[in-house]
Enzyme design. Structure first.
Site, PDB file in Angstrom:
ATOM      1  N   LYS A   1       0.810  -1.213   0.000  1.00 36.63           N
ATOM      2  CA  LYS A   1       0.000   0.000   0.000  1.00 36.63           C
ATOM      3  C   LYS A   1       0.847   1.269   0.000  1.00 36.63           C
ATOM      4  CE  LYS A   1      -4.312  -1.708   0.577  1.00 36.63           C
ATOM      5  NZ  LYS A   1      -5.520  -1.327  -0.170  1.00 36.63           N
TER       6      LYS A   1
ATOM      7  N   SER B   1      -8.771  -0.186   7.177  1.00 42.67           N
ATOM      8  CA  SER B   1      -8.634  -1.055   8.349  1.00 42.67           C
ATOM      9  C   SER B   1      -7.191  -1.146   8.822  1.00 42.67           C
ATOM     10  CB  SER B   1      -9.150  -2.462   8.029  1.00 42.67           C
ATOM     11  OG  SER B   1      -8.367  -3.054   7.000  1.00 42.67           O
TER      12      SER B   1
END
Length: 368
Positions: free
Chosen positions: A82, A112
């Site tokens: 990410k 999350s």
């Protein structure tokens, strides 16, 4: 604003190359590892007993020849791929809106854990305020990681509707720019740089061919869409992998039904894969010219694959990272395809270990 279909057409290998040029100073070149032990295990036919109760019961077990190449994004900054998309999206935003404006308004997202940490890191690096909305059930280590980079964390419920409601409240107060966790052109391009590195590293290892296949996990679909975009003009086949628990295999089911599944409610142990595929990502993943298929695996199969990686490779990954490996180990449809198309030479398969953000306690709980 361009439609998802129009944006998908602009997702090209050239866009991935451009993204890599921009983010290269900010991300790690993660290793591409091999493991002969796992090659041997994957290339050994499953026992007939292992197929009892599956759609393949009574069939002759497949005999594929598999050679793994593990892209270790668990060793990426913040412990997950990410970091690529977050840095790319923020850098593009600064180019488009101007550094002063972005620093004045800040950025916001909901996640999350892994995208939360990634955007917090990117914002800290580029001196931009960051507002992160995280579900209350997020892993404590991911919450701590996000806060460690100076982001302001606000908690929400676990559903996308609950997350987005809190985001809207904060945006109303701050006017922060939204950087989505996965369903975004610049995020997808950043994630696709994983494939660019894989291809280069595979070639540098002396292979006079392209990877036969690459498998990535599929949650929101940004990684899978980015990797598929990069390999779209090459011979490498791209596949996706998901958990099947409580309907987490929304992408596989959607492809079978010919329509995107809009909602997912699951508590699979692969917590990074609990979200439905995004609209733009669906445009890419549902294109049969780019993605050859998506497979799903059970919780027990995920745990078995994770155990092998921990014990045989000595590599720490989170459950979401090993769904692709689990497909190669247990899915007879996929294994039969490798056997038939790969023949005696088999397939060189790239597996993206998407992240390693877990804890000793979480791992212990899985095998308690």
């Amino acid at each position: 604003m361009p439609t998802p279909s129009e944006q998908a057409q602009a997702l090209t290998p050239a866009a991935i190359h451009a993204a890599y040029d921009l983010i290269k100073p900010y991300v790690h070149l993660t290793p591409l590892l091999t493991c002969k032990t796992l090659d041997k295990i994957a290339s050994t036919p499953q026992t007939p007993e292992a197929l009892v109760g599956t759609p393949f019961e009574g069939q002759t077990p497949a005999k594929p020849q598999i050679h793994f190449h593990f892209k270790c994004e668990n060793l990426q900054r913040i412990g997950a791929f990410k970091a690529r998309g977050a840095h790319h999206a923020l850098l593009r935003l600064i180019q488009e809106q101007g550094e002063e404006e972005v620093k004045r308004r800040g950025v916001i997202t909901h996640s999350s854990g892994n995208h939360a940490q990634a955007l917090a890191l990117a914002a800290s690096t580029l001196h931009v305020p960051a507002y992160i909305v995280m579900p209350e059930i997020s892993t404590p280590s991911k919450i701590a990681g996000t806060r460690s980079h100076g982001a302001e964390v606000t908690f929400s419920g676990s559903t996308s509707v609950e997350r987005e409601a809190v985001v809207a409240e904060i945006q109303a107060k701050t006017n922060a720019f939204l950087i989505p966790p996965y369903d975004d052109f610049n995020i997808i391009c950043g994630q696709g740089t994983t494939a660019l590195e894989m291809e280069r590293q595979f070639a540098e290892a002396g292979k006079n061919k392209e990877l036969d296949a690459v498998i990535t996990p599929v949650g929101g679909g940004g990684l899978n869409a980015g990797v598929a975009t990069y390999f779209s003009d090459k011979s490498t086949r791209v596949f996706g992998a998901e958990p099947s628990f409580q309907g987490a295999d929304d992408c596989r089911r959607g492809l079978g039904a010919g329509a995107r599944v809009e909602k997912v409610s699951t508590l699979t142990i692969a917590d990074g894969l609990r979200t439905p595929v995004g609209l733009l990502n669906w445009e890419v993943i549902s294109d049969k010219r780019k993605i050859e298929g998506v497979f799903s695996v059970t919780e027990d199969q995920i745990k078995a694959a994770l155990k092998l990686v921990l014990e045989r490779m000595k590599v720490v990954v989170e459950p979401s990272a090993v769904v692709g490996l689990a497909v190669c180990l247990f899915d007879e449809e996929f294994r039969k395809r490798v056997e038939v198309e790969g023949g005696e030479k088999g397939w060189d398969i790239g597996i993206v270990f998407s992240g390693g953000n877990t804890t000793v306690e979480a791992i212990a709980k899985l095998y308690n």
